[in-house]
Design a protein around this motif. Structure first.
Motif, short mmCIF file in Angstrom:
data_model
loop_
_atom_site.label_atom_id
_atom_site.label_comp_id
_atom_site.label_asym_id
_atom_site.label_seq_id
_atom_site.Cartn_x
_atom_site.Cartn_y
_atom_site.Cartn_z
N GLY A 273 0.80 -1.22 0.00
CA GLY A 273 0.00 0.00 0.00
C GLY A 273 0.83 1.27 0.00
N ASN A 274 2.14 1.15 -0.25
CA ASN A 274 3.02 2.32 -0.25
C ASN A 274 2.97 2.98 -1.62
OD1 ASN A 274 3.74 1.75 2.37
ND2 ASN A 274 5.67 0.77 1.84
N THR A 275 2.02 3.90 -1.80
CA THR A 275 1.77 4.51 -3.10
C THR A 275 2.20 5.97 -3.16
OG1 THR A 275 -0.48 5.08 -2.39
CG2 THR A 275 -0.18 2.97 -3.53
N GLN A 276 2.58 6.55 -2.02
CA GLN A 276 2.96 7.95 -1.99
C GLN A 276 4.44 8.10 -1.64
OE1 GLN A 276 0.32 10.34 0.43
NE2 GLN A 276 -1.46 9.06 -0.08
N PRO A 277 5.10 9.14 -2.14
CA PRO A 277 6.52 9.35 -1.83
C PRO A 277 6.75 9.41 -0.32
CG PRO A 277 5.83 10.83 -3.58
CD PRO A 277 4.58 10.18 -3.08
N GLY A 278 7.73 8.66 0.15
CA GLY A 278 8.06 8.65 1.57
C GLY A 278 7.34 7.60 2.38
N ASP A 279 6.44 6.84 1.73
CA ASP A 279 5.69 5.83 2.48
C ASP A 279 6.59 4.74 3.05
OD1 ASP A 279 3.29 7.06 2.20
OD2 ASP A 279 2.41 5.62 0.78
N GLY A 280 7.66 4.40 2.34
CA GLY A 280 8.54 3.34 2.82
C GLY A 280 9.10 3.65 4.19
N VAL A 281 9.61 4.87 4.35
CA VAL A 281 10.18 5.29 5.62
C VAL A 281 9.07 5.51 6.65
CG1 VAL A 281 11.50 7.09 6.80
CG2 VAL A 281 12.21 6.30 4.53
N ARG A 282 7.99 6.15 6.21
CA ARG A 282 6.89 6.50 7.12
C ARG A 282 6.25 5.26 7.73
NH1 ARG A 282 4.07 9.17 3.61
NH2 ARG A 282 5.32 11.06 3.90
N TYR A 283 6.11 4.22 6.93
CA TYR A 283 5.40 3.03 7.39
C TYR A 283 6.33 1.82 7.47
CZ TYR A 283 1.44 6.02 6.36
OH TYR A 283 0.56 7.09 6.34
N LYS A 284 7.52 2.05 7.98
CA LYS A 284 8.45 0.93 8.16
C LYS A 284 8.00 0.07 9.33
CE LYS A 284 11.94 3.16 11.14
NZ LYS A 284 13.39 3.40 11.24
N GLY A 285 8.71 -1.04 9.56
CA GLY A 285 8.28 -2.00 10.56
C GLY A 285 8.32 -1.44 11.98
N ARG A 286 7.20 -1.59 12.70
CA ARG A 286 7.12 -1.15 14.10
C ARG A 286 6.32 -2.16 14.91
NH1 ARG A 286 6.32 3.81 11.28
NH2 ARG A 286 8.04 5.30 11.65
N GLY A 287 6.61 -2.17 16.21
CA GLY A 287 5.90 -3.07 17.11
C GLY A 287 6.55 -4.43 17.17
N PRO A 288 6.11 -5.28 18.09
CA PRO A 288 6.75 -6.59 18.27
C PRO A 288 6.53 -7.55 17.12
CG PRO A 288 4.79 -6.42 19.63
CD PRO A 288 5.03 -5.05 19.05
N ILE A 289 5.59 -7.23 16.22
CA ILE A 289 5.39 -8.09 15.07
C ILE A 289 5.78 -7.37 13.78
CG2 ILE A 289 3.00 -7.65 14.33
CD1 ILE A 289 2.63 -10.78 14.74
N GLN A 290 6.36 -6.16 13.94
CA GLN A 290 6.90 -5.38 12.83
C GLN A 290 5.85 -5.11 11.74
OE1 GLN A 290 10.73 -4.32 12.61
NE2 GLN A 290 9.73 -4.24 14.60
N LEU A 291 4.79 -4.39 12.13
CA LEU A 291 3.77 -3.94 11.18
C LEU A 291 4.44 -3.08 10.12
CD1 LEU A 291 0.57 -3.90 10.85
CD2 LEU A 291 0.72 -1.62 11.87
N THR A 292 4.19 -3.37 8.83
CA THR A 292 4.89 -2.69 7.74
C THR A 292 3.93 -2.33 6.62
OG1 THR A 292 6.86 -4.03 8.24
CG2 THR A 292 6.85 -2.85 6.14
N GLY A 293 4.05 -1.12 6.09
CA GLY A 293 3.29 -0.71 4.92
C GLY A 293 2.03 0.07 5.27
#
Length: 371
Positions: A273-293
């Motif tokens: 779902g990373n369709t906008q510039p900067g989404d990769g960094v903005r929605y990188k893996g977080r939390g104990p299960i590494q939510l990404t995107g």
């Protein structure tokens, strides 16, 4: 001889506070050499210590000791008060951060049952969903059930409610804070726990699976972890072992709540779902299960009633991060694979493949020994 039976989620520190004593005194009285190694069902001698203060006291209010899996909204609902009033009475700046064993003052008239909410006509009332709400919490506060709320509001998936949503509260239930039946352990509307299961783990069990996790971090994370496990119906030894093994690998034994890499590698990943510039960094893996995107942040936020798409950094905060992990687990039906003993399929559905399989299996074997 007066004894106390340890419950799931208890720590020796919390028990000591409950009986107005110290960990050292409790440990010495019970021959405990390692205060971190206690277990559910263990009997502690508490002779000579002050009994826990009784709730429902004087006219100024009552007291309540937070249990594993409690939320401030749930406690407020059961005692006929509000989260804001509880927070003010106890000097709580962040309502999401309470811990097992914490003693709360309940404001009001000594714990008397509150009056029923004003009716909206036709035998029911209405409620507007707020940030952090779950359907089970709302049901508990209004003396109804998740199923009745779903039916009254045409909700097919009890995990999908959102901030600002207006709910019809069906009439005929008990007054708020006095539900005729306890809310389901499934938390956000999940199924009843498997036979013989109970939600929650102890600090000792958590560190048994993740030996490099510090005592302080384990105690900080435990109430949030236990709440998430209750909401996702992770209640049997098999489910707990698989869930914690996967979290241990994904987060480096809960040491990393945010991916070390910048996230630039995810830039342009439409499958995330990373369709906008900067989404990769903005929605990188977080939390104990590494939510990404972006897409996953949006879905988790909608399920939990939190704007994660607009505020992705919240995904690394413990009060949100563990609930995301529980949501992810439940949304992919991983309990069914855990029940079948299919660790490989659980791994594939979390990782998309089998990266780090040997490490995951090592944690799983350790978790099996613990549980």
């Amino acid at each position: 001889m007066t004894t106390y039976s340890i419950r799931s989620g208890d720590t020796l520190g919390a028990i000591a506070r409950r009986f107005n004593t110290s960990v050292d005194k409790l440990a010495k009285a019970n021959g405990i050499s390692n205060p971190n190694k206690i277990y559910a069902g263990q009997k502690l001698v508490v002779d000579g210590f002050d009994a826990p203060k009784a709730t429902g006291g004087g006219s100024g209010g009552s007291s309540y000791t937070v249990k594993s899996g409690d939320t401030l909204s749930g406690i407020a609902g059961r005692h006929g008060t509000t989260v804001a009033a509880l927070a003010q009475a106890n000097g709580i700046s962040n309502p999401n951060r309470i811990f097992a064993g914490q003693r709360l003052t309940i404001p009001g008239s000594g714990g008397a049952a509150p009056s029923a909410p004003a009716s909206g006509g036709g035998g029911g009332s209405s409620y507007t969903v707020r940030s952090g709400d779950t359907l089970s919490g709302i049901a508990g506060r209004h003396g109804t059930s998740v199923g009745a709320l779903q039916q009254a509001n045409g909700i097919r998936n009890p995990n999908l409610i959102y901030v600002g949503q207006k709910l019809t509260i069906p009439g005929g239930g008990a007054a708020p804070g006095r539900p005729s039946n306890p809310p389901p352990v499934g938390g956000v509307g999940g199924p009843k726990p498997a036979p013989g299961g109970s939600a929650g783990v102890t600090v000792a069990q958590l560190r048994g699976v993740m030996p490099n996790l510090s005592q302080a971090k384990a105690e900080q994370y435990l109430p949030h972890l236990n709440q998430a496990m209750a909401e996702a119906n992770i209640t049997t030894p098999q489910r707990k072992a698989m869930f914690l093994a996967q979290l241990a690998h994904e987060s480096g034994q809960l040491r990393y709540m945010e991916e070390i890499a910048s996230g630039a590698a995810y830039e342009g990943r439409r499958d995330l779902g990373n369709t906008q510039p900067g989404d990769g960094v903005r929605y990188k893996g977080r939390g104990p299960i590494q939510l990404t995107g972006r897409a996953n942040y949006r879905a988790a936020g909608q399920a939990l009633g939190i704007d994660l798409e607009g505020n992705p950094a919240r995904a690394k905060d413990p009060d949100v991060a563990f609930r995301i992990a529980g949501w992810y687990w439940q949304s992919r039906n991983l309990n069914s694979y855990a029940d079948a003993g299919n660790f490989r399929e659980v791994t594939r559905r979390i990782n998309g493949g089998y990266n780090g399989m040997a490490d995951r299996e090592a944690y799983y074997r350790r978790a099996q020994d613990v549980f």
